[in-house]
Design a protein around this motif. Structure first.
Motif, PDB file in Angstrom:
ATOM      1  N   ASN A 227       1.397  -1.086  -0.128  1.00  0.00           N
ATOM      2  CA  ASN A 227       0.288  -0.245   0.012  1.00  0.00           C
ATOM      3  C   ASN A 227       1.271   1.359   0.167  1.00  0.00           C
ATOM      4  O   ASN A 227       1.654   1.379   0.767  1.00  0.00           O
TER       5      ASN A 227
ATOM      6  N   GLU B 199       0.440   4.120  -1.025  1.00  0.00           N
ATOM      7  CA  GLU B 199      -0.170   5.255  -0.254  1.00  0.00           C
ATOM      8  C   GLU B 199      -0.457   5.424   1.031  1.00  0.00           C
ATOM      9  O   GLU B 199       0.035   6.613   1.025  1.00  0.00           O
ATOM     10  N   GLU B 200      -0.551   4.294   1.794  1.00  0.00           N
ATOM     11  CA  GLU B 200      -0.261   4.528   3.677  1.00  0.00           C
ATOM     12  C   GLU B 200       0.764   4.970   3.678  1.00  0.00           C
ATOM     13  O   GLU B 200       0.873   5.676   4.873  1.00  0.00           O
TER      14      GLU B 200
ATOM     15  N   LYS C 134       1.550   8.729   3.244  1.00  0.00           N
ATOM     16  CA  LYS C 134       0.745   9.661   3.834  1.00  0.00           C
ATOM     17  C   LYS C 134       1.633   9.373   5.030  1.00  0.00           C
ATOM     18  O   LYS C 134       1.773  11.332   6.121  1.00  0.00           O
TER      19      LYS C 134
END
Length: 116
Positions: free
Chosen positions: A71, A73-74, A77
């Motif tokens: 992941n 995108e995690e 972030k």
């Protein structure tokens, strides 16, 4: 004869400095702590690979580590939440990965990627 494991060793005068990056951001477990060395890892089954490169692809520098995640995108972030700057990307590369570069607390250039 077969290779059982390959371990990347990054030099740092403060081994604990990398804990936030490798444990909190990337979610690796602290497997060993002797004070002078901290080893992070996962119980996930991984392939053994060593890459030798003249560049990092798309004209970038060769990273010290490439870490594939499930992941991307995690991870982005989490990095943004700690104001850690992205050195390159994120970008979808023509060879089928989405990736970005970041410098870890030891100064190593790290390629974090997810296959698309």
């Amino acid at each position: 004869m077969k290779v059982n494991r390959i371990v990347a060793n990054l030099k740092s005068n403060d081994a604990a400095l990398a804990r936030s990056f490798y444990q909190d951001i990337l979610g690796l477990d602290l497997l060993m702590d002797h004070g002078w060395i901290h080893t992070y890892g996962s119980d996930a089954s991984m392939e053994v690979q060593v890459s030798v490169a003249s560049e990092g692809g798309s004209g970038t520098d060769v990273p010290a580590l490439s870490i594939e995640v499930d992941n991307l995108e995690e991870v982005l972030k989490r990095l943004k939440g700690r104001n850690i700057p992205i050195v390159y990307g994120p970008v979808d590369e023509p060879w089928g990965v989405r990736r970005f570069y970041v410098q870890d607390p030891t100064g190593a250039l790290v390629n974090i990627l997810q296959h698309i």
